[in-house]
Design an enzyme around this catalytic site. Sequence first.
Site, PDB file in Angstrom:
ATOM      1  N   CYS A   1      24.208  14.987  -9.976  1.00 38.71           N
ATOM      2  CA  CYS A   1      24.316  13.322  -9.874  1.00 38.71           C
ATOM      3  C   CYS A   1      24.760  11.805 -10.323  1.00 38.71           C
ATOM      4  CB  CYS A   1      22.873  12.989 -11.474  1.00 38.71           C
ATOM      5  SG  CYS A   1      21.969  14.511 -11.452  1.00 38.71           S
TER       6      CYS A   1
ATOM      7  N   HIS B   1      21.349   6.515 -12.832  1.00 38.28           N
ATOM      8  CA  HIS B   1      20.069   7.662 -12.387  1.00 38.28           C
ATOM      9  C   HIS B   1      19.338   7.704 -13.313  1.00 38.28           C
ATOM     10  CE1 HIS B   1      19.619  11.341 -10.983  1.00 38.28           C
ATOM     11  NE2 HIS B   1      20.001  12.514 -12.402  1.00 38.28           N
TER      12      HIS B   1
ATOM     13  N   ASN C   1      14.076  13.951  -8.922  1.00 37.56           N
ATOM     14  CA  ASN C   1      15.168  12.466  -9.010  1.00 37.56           C
ATOM     15  C   ASN C   1      15.978  13.062  -8.149  1.00 37.56           C
ATOM     16  OD1 ASN C   1      18.020  14.065 -10.378  1.00 37.56           O
ATOM     17  ND2 ASN C   1      17.402  14.337 -11.827  1.00 37.56           N
TER      18      ASN C   1
HETATM   19  O1  UT7 Z   1      19.631  14.828 -13.068  1.00 37.37           O
HETATM   20  C1  UT7 Z   1      20.609  15.284 -13.977  1.00 37.37           C
HETATM   21  C2  UT7 Z   1      20.807  14.901 -15.597  1.00 37.37           C
HETATM   22  N1  UT7 Z   1      19.465  15.187 -16.046  1.00 37.37           N
HETATM   23  C3  UT7 Z   1      18.268  14.509 -16.791  1.00 37.37           C
HETATM   24  O2  UT7 Z   1      18.867  13.430 -17.844  1.00 37.37           O
HETATM   25  C4  UT7 Z   1      17.007  15.373 -17.173  1.00 37.37           C
HETATM   26  C5  UT7 Z   1      17.275  15.297 -19.311  1.00 37.37           C
HETATM   27  N2  UT7 Z   1      15.907  15.908 -19.055  1.00 37.37           N
HETATM   28  C6  UT7 Z   1      14.638  15.334 -19.273  1.00 37.37           C
HETATM   29  O3  UT7 Z   1      14.924  14.426 -18.334  1.00 37.37           O
HETATM   30  C7  UT7 Z   1      13.358  16.343 -19.949  1.00 37.37           C
HETATM   31  O4  UT7 Z   1      14.299  16.785 -21.203  1.00 37.37           O
HETATM   32  C8  UT7 Z   1      12.730  17.142 -18.719  1.00 37.37           C
HETATM   33  C9  UT7 Z   1      11.945  16.105 -17.918  1.00 37.37           C
HETATM   34  C10 UT7 Z   1      13.982  17.885 -18.823  1.00 37.37           C
HETATM   35  C11 UT7 Z   1      11.687  17.920 -19.975  1.00 37.37           C
HETATM   36  O5  UT7 Z   1      10.667  17.090 -21.252  1.00 37.37           O
HETATM   37  P1  UT7 Z   1      11.070  17.275 -22.215  1.00 37.37           P
HETATM   38  O6  UT7 Z   1       9.395  16.078 -22.900  1.00 37.37           O
HETATM   39  O7  UT7 Z   1      12.052  17.410 -22.639  1.00 37.37           O
HETATM   40  O8  UT7 Z   1      10.436  19.066 -22.319  1.00 37.37           O
HETATM   41  P2  UT7 Z   1      10.944  19.908 -22.904  1.00 37.37           P
HETATM   42  O9  UT7 Z   1      11.925  20.515 -21.722  1.00 37.37           O
HETATM   43  O10 UT7 Z   1      11.257  20.216 -24.598  1.00 37.37           O
HETATM   44  O11 UT7 Z   1       9.440  20.980 -22.813  1.00 37.37           O
HETATM   45  C12 UT7 Z   1       8.315  20.553 -23.438  1.00 37.37           C
HETATM   46  C13 UT7 Z   1       7.548  21.796 -23.411  1.00 37.37           C
HETATM   47  C14 UT7 Z   1       7.967  22.706 -23.419  1.00 37.37           C
HETATM   48  O12 UT7 Z   1       6.821  23.833 -24.093  1.00 37.37           O
HETATM   49  P3  UT7 Z   1       6.163  24.394 -25.970  1.00 37.37           P
HETATM   50  O13 UT7 Z   1       8.101  25.330 -25.813  1.00 37.37           O
HETATM   51  O14 UT7 Z   1       6.708  22.938 -26.397  1.00 37.37           O
HETATM   52  O15 UT7 Z   1       5.287  25.389 -25.497  1.00 37.37           O
HETATM   53  C15 UT7 Z   1       8.390  23.521 -21.908  1.00 37.37           C
HETATM   54  O16 UT7 Z   1       7.681  25.178 -21.801  1.00 37.37           O
HETATM   55  O17 UT7 Z   1       6.826  21.671 -22.324  1.00 37.37           O
HETATM   56  C16 UT7 Z   1       7.058  23.075 -21.180  1.00 37.37           C
HETATM   57  N3  UT7 Z   1       7.220  22.318 -20.311  1.00 37.37           N
HETATM   58  C17 UT7 Z   1       5.992  22.165 -19.261  1.00 37.37           C
HETATM   59  N4  UT7 Z   1       4.918  21.882 -18.999  1.00 37.37           N
HETATM   60  C18 UT7 Z   1       4.320  21.673 -17.947  1.00 37.37           C
HETATM   61  C19 UT7 Z   1       8.113  22.743 -19.880  1.00 37.37           C
HETATM   62  N5  UT7 Z   1       7.853  22.387 -18.145  1.00 37.37           N
HETATM   63  C20 UT7 Z   1       7.048  22.012 -18.088  1.00 37.37           C
HETATM   64  C21 UT7 Z   1       6.014  21.540 -16.684  1.00 37.37           C
HETATM   65  N6  UT7 Z   1       3.735  21.257 -17.324  1.00 37.37           N
HETATM   66  N7  UT7 Z   1       6.331  20.931 -15.900  1.00 37.37           N
END
Ligand code: UT7
Length: 353
Positions: free
Chosen positions: A112, A254, A284
Site C-alpha cells: 500500500c 493511504h 482499500n
Molecule cells: O492497507 C494496508 C494497511 N492495512 C490497514 O491499515 C488495515 C488496518 N486494520 C484495520 O483497518 C482493522 O483492523 C480492520 C478493519 C481490518 C478490522 O477492524 P477491527 O476493529 O480491528 O476488528 P478486529 O480484527 O479486532 O475484529 C473484531 C471482531 C472479531 O470478532 P471477535 O473475535 O471480537 O468475536 C472478528 O472476528 O470482528 C470480527 N470480524 C468481523 N465481523 C463481521 C472480522 N471481520 C468481520 C466482518 N464482519 N467482515
Amino acid sequence: MARAAVVAGLGAWAPPTVVTNEQLAGELDTTDEWIRSRTGISERRWVGPGQSTGDLAVEAGRRALASAGTAGVDAVVLATSSPDRPCPATAPEVAARLGLGPVAAFDVAAVCTGFVYALGTGAGLISLGAADSVLVIGADAFSTLLAPDDRSTRVIFGDGGGAVVLRAGSPTEAGALTGLALGSDGTLGDLIEVPAGGSRQRSTGLPAKTEDTWFTMRGQAVYAQAVRRMAQTVRDTARRAGWAPAEVDSFVLHQANTRILTAVARRLELPPERFLNAIALRGNTVAASIPLALADGAASGALRPGHKVLLAGFGGGLTWGSVALVWPRLHRPPASSSATATPRPSRAPAQRP
Ligand code: UT7
C-alpha cells in the site's frame, strides 16, 4: 538550479463491477453495519473474470497521459503487489499497450506504500537526468488475492488504478515533489502477507497449501502501526519540505480505514476534515489508493491549485512513506470509471485548528 519532478497529469480508473456491502453480507458472515462502522466502506469495485492489474494500469495511465497532454514518456514505474504474472514485471507490457515504445519500465512492490515509493523512484530518474518524463502508476487487483470465505479481508479491499505523469521542472513551481521520506520494518513482514507462491515456498518442492495462497492481515496490529507510522512520516516530510503540519491544506493518506485517518489526525492534533476521505466508494485499493483519492479530490474540487498537499502511505513490508507538493493546475482527467459517475470524497472545507 536542481531539477525537480513536477506532477503534470493525473488519471485514475476503477473497473465497472460494483460490489456492495449488502452483496458481501449475502455471501459471508458479515453485515453492512459492521463494515461501515469498522472501516467506512460501503462499496468497492472488483475486476471481472480475465481482467488484471495490467488492464487497470493501462486505463489509469492512458488518462494520466491525456491529462498531461502528452503521448509519450521516457519511463514507466508501476507500483503493484498483484502483478499479472509472478514473472516478468507488468510495467513493460503496460508501456507496450500504451504505445510508449522501448522505454524503461519496471514494477515497484511496496504494497500500500507502493505509489509513494514509485513517485520517489520516478523523481530519482528525473533528478539524475535519466528521464525527462515518467509515468508513475499505482494499480492493484487485490480482490484476486482474497480467500472467497475470509470475511476479515474480503470486505476491505477494492481494485483500481491511478497514475500521474512527472516531468522535469523547477523545485519552486507548483506540482514539484518535495520532502520525500521512505521507511520500512521487515521484522514485521508477516503482519501482511501472501505466504505461498514465492521462492521460499517453491524451493521446498512441495505444492502450496491452498490457504497459504491467499492474502492474510493481522488487522489490529497493522492498525496500530499504520497510525503511528503515517503520523511520523507526515511529520518527517513536512519538516523536509519546510512546512509545519498545520500549514498543510489537504492530507491524502493511504485509504485503508476511515478510523485510521481520524486517528492520524488526532495524533497530529489536526482537524480530520483536512484528511481527504474517498474510502466509502473505493475500499482499500492498495497501491492505487493514493492516486485514486487524488483523482477523486481533484474532480470534486477538494484539491485546488495552490493547496499544500501531503501524501502518505503505509502498508505491507512493513513500509511507509510520504511526499509533499503544492497542488498544480491540471487538465481535468477523464472520468475514472466507465460505469458510474466519479465518486465524490467526503471532505468539509478546510478549517484551521
Ligand atoms: O492497507 C494496508 C494497511 N492495512 C490497514 O491499515 C488495515 C488496518 N486494520 C484495520 O483497518 C482493522 O483492523 C480492520 C478493519 C481490518 C478490522 O477492524 P477491527 O476493529 O480491528 O476488528 P478486529 O480484527 O479486532 O475484529 C473484531 C471482531 C472479531 O470478532 P471477535 O473475535 O471480537 O468475536 C472478528 O472476528 O470482528 C470480527 N470480524 C468481523 N465481523 C463481521 C472480522 N471481520 C468481520 C466482518 N464482519 N467482515
